[in-house]
Design an enzyme around this catalytic site. Structure first.
Site, PDB file in Angstrom:
ATOM      1  N   HIS A 152       0.818  -1.221   0.000  1.00 49.81           N
ATOM      2  CA  HIS A 152       0.000   0.000   0.000  1.00 49.81           C
ATOM      3  C   HIS A 152       0.849   1.268   0.000  1.00 49.81           C
ATOM      4  O   HIS A 152       0.327   2.356  -0.229  1.00 49.81           O
ATOM      5  CB  HIS A 152      -0.931   0.008   1.217  1.00 49.81           C
ATOM      6  CG  HIS A 152      -2.022  -1.013   1.112  1.00 49.81           C
ATOM      7  ND1 HIS A 152      -3.327  -0.706   0.824  1.00 49.81           N
ATOM      8  CD2 HIS A 152      -1.994  -2.358   1.230  1.00 49.81           C
ATOM      9  CE1 HIS A 152      -4.054  -1.797   0.771  1.00 49.81           C
ATOM     10  NE2 HIS A 152      -3.266  -2.830   1.017  1.00 49.81           N
ATOM     11  N   ASP A 354       3.708   9.201  -0.775  1.00 45.99           N
ATOM     12  CA  ASP A 354       2.434   8.576  -0.402  1.00 45.99           C
ATOM     13  C   ASP A 354       2.127   7.486  -1.424  1.00 45.99           C
ATOM     14  O   ASP A 354       2.254   7.719  -2.627  1.00 45.99           O
ATOM     15  CB  ASP A 354       1.317   9.643  -0.452  1.00 45.99           C
ATOM     16  CG  ASP A 354       0.239   9.401   0.595  1.00 45.99           C
ATOM     17  OD1 ASP A 354       0.035   8.247   0.980  1.00 45.99           O
ATOM     18  OD2 ASP A 354      -0.393  10.390   1.001  1.00 45.99           O
TER      19      ASP A 354
HETATM   20  P1  ADQ Z   1      -2.988   6.176   4.779  1.00 49.21           P
HETATM   21  O1  ADQ Z   1      -1.580   6.598   4.915  1.00 49.21           O
HETATM   22  O2  ADQ Z   1      -3.733   6.003   6.041  1.00 49.21           O
HETATM   23  O3  ADQ Z   1      -3.118   4.844   3.916  1.00 49.21           O
HETATM   24  P2  ADQ Z   1      -4.916   7.524   2.891  1.00 49.21           P
HETATM   25  O4  ADQ Z   1      -4.768   6.822   1.604  1.00 49.21           O
HETATM   26  O5  ADQ Z   1      -5.121   8.971   2.743  1.00 49.21           O
HETATM   27  O6  ADQ Z   1      -3.671   7.334   3.861  1.00 49.21           O
HETATM   28  O7  ADQ Z   1      -6.156   6.885   3.632  1.00 49.21           O
HETATM   29  C1  ADQ Z   1      -6.612   7.384   4.843  1.00 49.21           C
HETATM   30  C2  ADQ Z   1      -8.089   7.002   5.066  1.00 49.21           C
HETATM   31  O8  ADQ Z   1      -8.411   7.335   6.408  1.00 49.21           O
HETATM   32  C3  ADQ Z   1      -9.024   7.800   4.166  1.00 49.21           C
HETATM   33  O9  ADQ Z   1     -10.114   6.996   3.817  1.00 49.21           O
HETATM   34  C4  ADQ Z   1      -9.463   8.952   5.069  1.00 49.21           C
HETATM   35  O10 ADQ Z   1     -10.755   9.473   4.803  1.00 49.21           O
HETATM   36  C5  ADQ Z   1      -9.447   8.298   6.432  1.00 49.21           C
HETATM   37  N1  ADQ Z   1      -9.142   9.325   7.421  1.00 49.21           N
HETATM   38  C6  ADQ Z   1      -8.024  10.058   7.495  1.00 49.21           C
HETATM   39  N2  ADQ Z   1      -8.127  10.947   8.497  1.00 49.21           N
HETATM   40  C7  ADQ Z   1      -9.321  10.758   9.063  1.00 49.21           C
HETATM   41  C8  ADQ Z   1     -10.019  11.367  10.153  1.00 49.21           C
HETATM   42  N3  ADQ Z   1      -9.506  12.374  10.835  1.00 49.21           N
HETATM   43  N4  ADQ Z   1     -11.231  10.907  10.475  1.00 49.21           N
HETATM   44  C9  ADQ Z   1     -11.773   9.899   9.772  1.00 49.21           C
HETATM   45  N5  ADQ Z   1     -11.175   9.293   8.730  1.00 49.21           N
HETATM   46  C10 ADQ Z   1      -9.969   9.714   8.393  1.00 49.21           C
HETATM   47  C11 ADQ Z   1      -2.181   3.900   3.339  1.00 49.21           C
HETATM   48  C12 ADQ Z   1      -1.109   4.507   2.430  1.00 49.21           C
HETATM   49  C13 ADQ Z   1      -1.766   5.330   1.335  1.00 49.21           C
HETATM   50  C14 ADQ Z   1      -2.758   4.460   0.550  1.00 49.21           C
HETATM   51  C15 ADQ Z   1      -3.705   3.739   1.495  1.00 49.21           C
HETATM   52  C16 ADQ Z   1      -4.560   2.707   0.762  1.00 49.21           C
HETATM   53  O11 ADQ Z   1      -0.206   5.317   3.181  1.00 49.21           O
HETATM   54  O12 ADQ Z   1      -0.811   5.873   0.444  1.00 49.21           O
HETATM   55  O13 ADQ Z   1      -3.515   5.288  -0.318  1.00 49.21           O
HETATM   56  O14 ADQ Z   1      -2.991   3.042   2.513  1.00 49.21           O
HETATM   57  O15 ADQ Z   1      -3.778   1.810   0.039  1.00 49.21           O
END
Ligand code: ADQ
Length: 476
Positions: A152, A354
Site C-alpha cells: 500500500h 504517499d
Molecule cells: P494512509 O496513509 O492512512 O493509507 P490515505 O490513503 O489517505 O492514507 O487513507 C486514509 C483514510 O483514512 C481515508 O479513507 C481517510 O478518509 C481516512 N481518514 C483520514 N483521516 C481521518 C479522520 N480524521 N477521520 C476519519 N477518517 C480519516 C495507506 C497509504 C496510502 C494508501 C492507502 C490505501 O499510506 O498511500 O492510499 O494506505 O492503500
C-alpha cells in the site's frame, strides 16, 4: 468446490460492520467464495494461535501480538524501519537487531498459523509492509497455493534499500509470491529495477521475473475508493457539519498525523497565502489529523511542530470572529467528513511521499459537479499519476503551494468543472470494487507453482531496459 480467498493483513476489522477502506474493498471478494480474513487483534489477550472473531459473511481469524511483537515487529521494524525507508526518510530509520529478529519471528509464527488453515486450491492475498516475508515462510512450509501481495505504500528506491540489515531479502521475499501488486507505474519500475540488479533474478519483457525456481509477476493496481458510497455520504441532507461556526470559505486537509503527509509545509504555505495573497479575504484551513503511532519519537516531534505552527499562524492573523487554522487532532465520523469535503473550496494534499492517498479521491468524489472545489495535489502522492488535472504542486516549495491556494480560490467555474471532470474519471476508473476484482483476476491468471522446466516455452525475450511498457503488457 472452488478454493477460498484468504486475506492476510496486519490488522483485522474487529467490529461487526465492514465500514472503512480495505474492509469494504475486500468484502465482496471474501463473501463470494466463502473467504477467511486473518490479522492481528488490536487488543492484547491470552489466546495462542488463531481464534475466530466472526464468521458472517466470511470467517475472521485473529491472532494476538505479544508486547515484544508490538514494540519490535509493529512499532519497530515495520514502522521505524520499513515505513520511513519507503517514504524516503532513511534519516529516520531506527536500526536495532531486536526489531528485525521480531519481524522475522512474527512472520514465521504467522506462517505456521496460515499453513494450518490453507488448502492447495485456496488463493492467499497478503497486504502491506508488515508481512513482506509471509509467502517465503509459507513456501518453506510446503504451501503451494497462489499467493498475491499488495504493497500500500511506495516501493523504495534501490539505493535506499542498502540501509536494511539484509537488503537482498526483499527480492527473495517478493519472489515467493505469484503476483506482486504496487500502487503506481513508478513503483513497478522501482521494483523491477531491484530485480534487474539482482544476479538471482531473470526479468522478462512482460514484467514477470524468474527468480531461482519461481516465477513472479509485478504490476501496478492503483487503489481507489467506493465512489458511489462516498458520494452518497457527501450528499447535502441539510446537516450543518460546522454547527453555527460555519466559515465563509475554507480549504480542507484530512490526514493521519504522519510525517510523510507534509503537514508542516502545508501550514507554512497557508501562512504564506495569508501573508502575500489573501488581500482581505478570510478563508480558513480546516485540518483534521487524528493521532497515529504516537509512541514513536518522530511522530511525537511532528505533533509538537504542528501545534507550534498553528499557534504561531493563528496568533499572527486571527481576528475576534476568524480563526485561520482550525486544527482538529482527532478522528471525525466519515459521513461528516464527506459533507465537509463537499463544502470545501479546495483540498490540500501535500504528501512528501504517499502510496496513493485516498483523501484526494474522496474529495473529488464528494464534489458537486456543477460547482466543484479544487484539488491541490502533491506530485509525490501516487494519486498524481492519474489525476493530472489536479493543481499539482511540489510540497517542498511553500511559495508554490501558497500560489496554488490562491489560484484554487480564484479559479473560474468553467476551469474548475473541467479539472473536476478529469479527476473524477480517474477516481471512477479506480473504484475499489474494480481494484479488488482486477487484482484477484490477475492472481487467478498466474500459472502457480509450476517448476521452471514446465515453463520452458516462456522464453526470455529481452532484458527489461525500458519499464514503461511493462504495466500494460502484463495481465492481458
Ligand atoms: P494512509 O496513509 O492512512 O493509507 P490515505 O490513503 O489517505 O492514507 O487513507 C486514509 C483514510 O483514512 C481515508 O479513507 C481517510 O478518509 C481516512 N481518514 C483520514 N483521516 C481521518 C479522520 N480524521 N477521520 C476519519 N477518517 C480519516 C495507506 C497509504 C496510502 C494508501 C492507502 C490505501 O499510506 O498511500 O492510499 O494506505 O492503500
Amino acid at each position: 468446490m472452488p478454493g477460498r480467498l484468504i486475506v492476510v493483513s496486519n490488522r483485522i476489522p474487529t467490529g461487526g460492520a465492514t465500514a472503512g477502506g480495505l474492509a469494504v474493498a475486500l468484502h465482496d471478494g471474501l463473501a463470494e467464495n466463502g473467504g477467511i480474513w486473518i490479522g492481528a487483534h488490536p487488543e492484547p489477550g491470552p489466546e495462542e494461535g488463531l481464534f475466530e472473531i466472526g464468521s458472517d459473511p466470511y470467517t475472521r481469524l485473529a491472532f494476538r501480538l505479544s508486547p515484544e511483537d508490538y514494540s519490535n515487529y509493529y512499532l519497530g521494524f515495520s514502522n521505524s524501519v520499513l515505513w520511513p525507508l519507503c517514504h524516503r526518510r532513511s534519516d529516520l530509520v531506527d536500526l536495532r537487531p531486536e526489531f528485525y529478529d521480531q519481524y522475522l519471528a512474527l512472520n514465521e509464527r504467522l506462517a505456521d498459523m496460515i499453513a494450518e488453515v490453507a488448502r492447495p486450491d485456496d488463493d492467499i492475498w497478503v497486504h502491506d509492509y508488515h508481512l513482506l516475508p509471509i509467502a517465503h515462510a509459507l513456501r518453506a512450509r510446503g504451501v503451494s497455493c497462489k499467493i498475491g501481495y499488495f504493497l500500500h505504500i511506495p516501493f523504495p528506491a534501490l539505493g535506499d534499500m542498502s540501509v536494511l540489515p539484509d537488503p537482498g531479502m526483499i527480492a527473495a521475499w517478493l519472489a515467493a509470491y505469484d503476483l506482486v501488486g504496487l500502487q503506481t507505474r513508478a513503483d513497478t519500475a522501482r521494483c523491477l529495477e531491484m530485480f534487474r540488479a539482482d544476479p538471482r533474478a531473470e526479468p522478462f519483457a512482460d514484467g514477470s521475473i524468474k527468480f531461482e525456481e519461481r516465477l513472479v509477476r509485478v504490476r501496478s493496481f492503483p487503489i481507489g475508493i467506493a465512489v458511489d458510497e462516498f458520494r452518497q455520504m457527501a450528499a447535502d441532507d441539510g446537516t450543518a457539519p460546522f454547527g453555527s461556526e460555519q466559515p465563509e470559505e475554507f480549504v480542507i486537509g484530512v490526514d493521519r498525523l504522519d510525517y510523510s503527509k507534509g503537514l508542516p509545509n502545508r501550514f507554512r504555505a497557508f501562512g504564506e497565502y495569508l501573508e502575500h495573497h489573501a488581500k482581505g479575504r478570510r478563508p480558513c484551513l480546516l485540518q483534521v489529523a487524528p493521532p497515529s503511532r504516537e509512541v514513536v519519537e518522530a511522530y511525537r516531534q511532528i505533533t509538537e511542530e504542528l501545534e507550534e505552527l498553528s499557534g504561531r499562524i493563528n496568533g499572527r492573523y486571527a481576528q475576534l470572529d476568524w480563526t485561520p487554522i482550525r486544527y482538529i487532532h482527532r478522528s471525525i465520523d466519515r459521513g461528516r467528513l464527506a459533507m465537509l469535503h463537499r463544502q470545501a473550496s479546495a483540498c490540500l494534499v501535500t504528501s512528501l511521499a504517499d502510496g496513493m492517498n485516498l483523501v484526494a479521491k474522496e474529495f473529488v468524489a464528494a464534489q458537486k459537479p456543477e460547482d466543484p472545489g479544487v484539488l491541490i495535489l502533491s506530485r509525490f502522492a501516487g494519486a498524481a499519476e492519474d489525476m493530472t488535472e489536479a493543481l499539482l504542486v511540489n510540497p517542498y516549495d511553500v511559495g508554490e503551494m501558497a500560489s496554488a491556494i490562491d489560484a484554487a480560490l480564484n479559479m473560474p467555474l468553467e476551469e474548475r468543472q473541467r479539472r473536476h471532470q478529469s479527476c473524477l474519471r480517474a477516481v471512477e476508473n479506480s473504484d475499489i470494487s474494480l481494484w479488488t476484482s482486477q487484482f484477484l483476476q490477475a492472481l487467478a491468471r498466474c500459472p502457480g507453482t509450476m517448476t521452471m522446466s514446465a515453463r520452458s516455452t516462456h522464453k526470455r525475450r529481452e532484458s527489461v531496459a525500458d519499464t514503461t511498457g511493462v504495466e500494460s503488457s502484463i495481465g492481458t
